[in-house]
Write an enzyme that holds these catalytic residues in place. Sequence first.
Site, PDB file in Angstrom:
ATOM      1  N   ASP A 145       0.857  -1.168   0.000  1.00 35.49           N
ATOM      2  CA  ASP A 145       0.000   0.000   0.000  1.00 35.49           C
ATOM      3  C   ASP A 145       0.912   1.243   0.000  1.00 35.49           C
ATOM      4  OD1 ASP A 145      -2.375   1.630   0.479  1.00 35.49           O
ATOM      5  OD2 ASP A 145      -1.561   1.842   2.508  1.00 35.49           O
ATOM      6  N   ARG A 146       0.385   2.381  -0.488  1.00 39.10           N
ATOM      7  CA  ARG A 146       1.232   3.569  -0.569  1.00 39.10           C
ATOM      8  C   ARG A 146       1.134   4.441   0.688  1.00 39.10           C
ATOM      9  NH1 ARG A 146       0.178   8.653  -4.600  1.00 39.10           N
ATOM     10  NH2 ARG A 146      -0.657   9.498  -2.648  1.00 39.10           N
ATOM     11  N   ASP A 147      -0.052   5.053   0.880  1.00 42.11           N
ATOM     12  CA  ASP A 147      -0.184   6.068   1.927  1.00 42.11           C
ATOM     13  C   ASP A 147      -0.317   5.440   3.308  1.00 42.11           C
ATOM     14  OD1 ASP A 147      -0.169   8.142  -0.013  1.00 42.11           O
ATOM     15  OD2 ASP A 147      -2.261   7.673  -0.465  1.00 42.11           O
TER      16      ASP A 147
ATOM     17  N   ASP B 165       0.974   9.483   5.316  1.00 40.72           N
ATOM     18  CA  ASP B 165      -0.316   9.735   4.686  1.00 40.72           C
ATOM     19  C   ASP B 165      -0.628  11.230   4.683  1.00 40.72           C
ATOM     20  OD1 ASP B 165      -2.776   9.536   3.573  1.00 40.72           O
ATOM     21  OD2 ASP B 165      -3.757   8.682   5.346  1.00 40.72           O
TER      22      ASP B 165
ATOM     23  N   THR C 124      -2.581   0.862  -4.720  1.00 44.26           N
ATOM     24  CA  THR C 124      -3.097   1.989  -3.946  1.00 44.26           C
ATOM     25  C   THR C 124      -4.441   2.511  -4.459  1.00 44.26           C
ATOM     26  OG1 THR C 124      -2.563   4.267  -3.228  1.00 44.26           O
ATOM     27  CG2 THR C 124      -1.610   3.557  -5.306  1.00 44.26           C
TER      28      THR C 124
ATOM     29  N   GLN D  14      -6.643   5.631  -4.990  1.00 39.02           N
ATOM     30  CA  GLN D  14      -6.464   7.086  -5.089  1.00 39.02           C
ATOM     31  C   GLN D  14      -7.762   7.704  -5.597  1.00 39.02           C
ATOM     32  OE1 GLN D  14      -3.972   8.771  -3.864  1.00 39.02           O
ATOM     33  NE2 GLN D  14      -2.701   6.985  -3.353  1.00 39.02           N
ATOM     34  N   SER D  15      -8.763   7.733  -4.702  1.00 41.97           N
ATOM     35  CA  SER D  15     -10.060   8.263  -5.119  1.00 41.97           C
ATOM     36  C   SER D  15     -10.002   9.767  -5.351  1.00 41.97           C
ATOM     37  CB  SER D  15     -11.121   7.931  -4.069  1.00 41.97           C
ATOM     38  OG  SER D  15     -10.806   8.588  -2.854  1.00 41.97           O
TER      39      SER D  15
ATOM     40  N   CYS E  16      -6.187   2.418  -8.180  1.00 42.61           N
ATOM     41  CA  CYS E  16      -7.634   2.520  -8.409  1.00 42.61           C
ATOM     42  C   CYS E  16      -8.006   3.990  -8.307  1.00 42.61           C
ATOM     43  CB  CYS E  16      -8.429   1.707  -7.391  1.00 42.61           C
ATOM     44  SG  CYS E  16     -10.194   2.130  -7.439  1.00 42.61           S
TER      45      CYS E  16
ATOM     46  N   HIS F 207     -11.036   5.182  -8.581  1.00 42.40           N
ATOM     47  CA  HIS F 207     -12.475   5.333  -8.327  1.00 42.40           C
ATOM     48  C   HIS F 207     -12.753   5.661  -6.870  1.00 42.40           C
ATOM     49  CE1 HIS F 207     -11.949   2.210 -11.591  1.00 42.40           C
ATOM     50  NE2 HIS F 207     -12.516   3.222 -12.223  1.00 42.40           N
TER      51      HIS F 207
ATOM     52  N   CYS G 260     -16.521  -0.371  -8.416  1.00 44.19           N
ATOM     53  CA  CYS G 260     -15.554  -1.051  -9.279  1.00 44.19           C
ATOM     54  C   CYS G 260     -15.030  -2.306  -8.593  1.00 44.19           C
ATOM     55  CB  CYS G 260     -14.392  -0.117  -9.606  1.00 44.19           C
ATOM     56  SG  CYS G 260     -13.360   0.240  -8.176  1.00 44.19           S
TER      57      CYS G 260
HETATM   58 ZN   LIG Z   1     -11.397   1.029  -8.950  1.00 41.28          ZN
END
Ligand SMILES: [Zn+2]
Length: 571
Positions: A29-31, A37, A71, A73-74, A106, A108, A114
Amino acid sequence: MEPDRRRSARVDPGSGRSGGVLFDAVLLDRDGTLIEDVPYNGDPEKVRPVPGARAALDRLRAAGLRLAVVTNQSGLARGYFTAGQMARVHARVEELLGPFDAWLVCPHDDEAGCRCRKPAPGLLHAAAAGLGTTAARCVMVGDIGRDMTAALAAGASGILVPTPVTRGEEVAAAPGTAATLTAAVDEILRRQRAVVPAAPRTAGTVLVVRSDSAGDVLVTGPGIRAVAAHAERVVLLCGPRGRAAADLLPGVDEIVEWPLEWIDPDAGPVDPERTRRLVDRLAATGADEAVVFTSFHQSPLPLALLLRMAGLRRVSAISDDFPGSLLDVRHRVPVGVPEPERALSLAAAAGYALPAHDQPRLRLRPDAVPPPPPGLDRPGYVVVHPGSSASARACPPEVAAGIVRVLAGAGYRVVVTGGPDERGLTARVAAAGGLDLGGHTGLTELAGIVARAGALVVGNTGPAHLAAALGVPVVSLFAPTVPFGQWGPYRVPTVRLGDADAPCRDTRAVACPVPGHPCLAGLDPGAVLDAVRLLGVPTGRPDAPDAGPYGVVRPHAGGSAVPAGGRGSGR
Ligand SMILES: [Zn+2]
């Protein structure tokens, strides 16, 4: 002898694998995991790695493990930053932390429904495919429950590295935890090394031992196959409760069934004459060495003494207790290691590795799995198995009935299974909308039914491991009496439900010690429907209401497939 049982001795363990026996890749995971974060960050100047990240990642790279960032990223969907800004942030991450083999994002938000936004497993499957492997050969490292839910739903391993924003229930439910990213990397590398022998060897006849119940025997399968790959012949000593599972295992040439008074929960008194007969029987196997597999609370030493009396020259086992001259290989394993890896690590300590063509997952002899009974010709049904060998790990009947009702209402064909002594239970549960097969299924017949299921809904009991061995996804109604990371379904897509932090946690209770059995009694049947959908199981019924896209976000009592989002980080 069928090909599956044929020996493949003198193989080069680990060859053809880039990372090792267990893992090819680490998904991060990134953040909050790799970098601090900063909510919806589009500014490369604000990228701050967590302490020790570069050195930890370099150790994974040096060990031949591929690395991917996975990750949510909405902020992209919400317009908080642009794809260009995100690309600059990722370039800065690589400048500070070194190159990653893949980046999976992602874009979304939760409303999109999704299949890629964690906790859905889509991004992990995409990452694994992009790295030329499968999710089962990946370990996911993340800082929140969504990362672990996604890992389990993909069939990957998971290690949670909590931060101050990680919820207590997410920590409790995680398959594994580590205090820091560095500690998580230590653990991954330790697990990789533990299943590789320092001194590989080959053998003649080896006696392998796993007493106890069906599930215990099934999770020992990979360890037994590791021995079998380098031995001319394998004899398995098991107990009566594990016999049916022993018959399903590949790599076993002969089975000796014998109850052991220091293992069996309903053990009778020790009979000296019968014990002498066991020594004779052990000698008659012709084995010159033994590998004694146990659970952490069982002692291999009484049997080791009998093995010495039977003349076996080399005995290997896990023992914290001082073994004197009873063991040649005294192996030790930290708590919490998945049982199949615990067995593989003992096999490795004894000199035996799983060969490169074999995967470290549970397996059954394909020829031992019968076709399903008449009426179940069309695959894709959901099996609900409400019982358990230990009542503390069984789902209350009214909850199981609610699960059947909700699944049937959503269009799933539901099959209810149970042993001969569970007919009353399965009749009651199946009355809510399922086909009652209670009493018709020994372990072998159950394997035939589960093999063609879309998913199995089951507590922490033998059939969960049967599903894992058949590659069938599991909705695990897991009473936390033992660690999930050790006893959860291994390397198969899984959703864990039930209160992971209930007072029965780690008690190893057989009967629930807490009034009301709260770990499973509070389970919302709707959470099981969400779990089956998260696992991507179609209803398989054209006239049924559509299962709908994944993306239902709501809190559930007693655990949830779908942790509600929104802690302000935007992930
Ligand atoms: Zn997605």
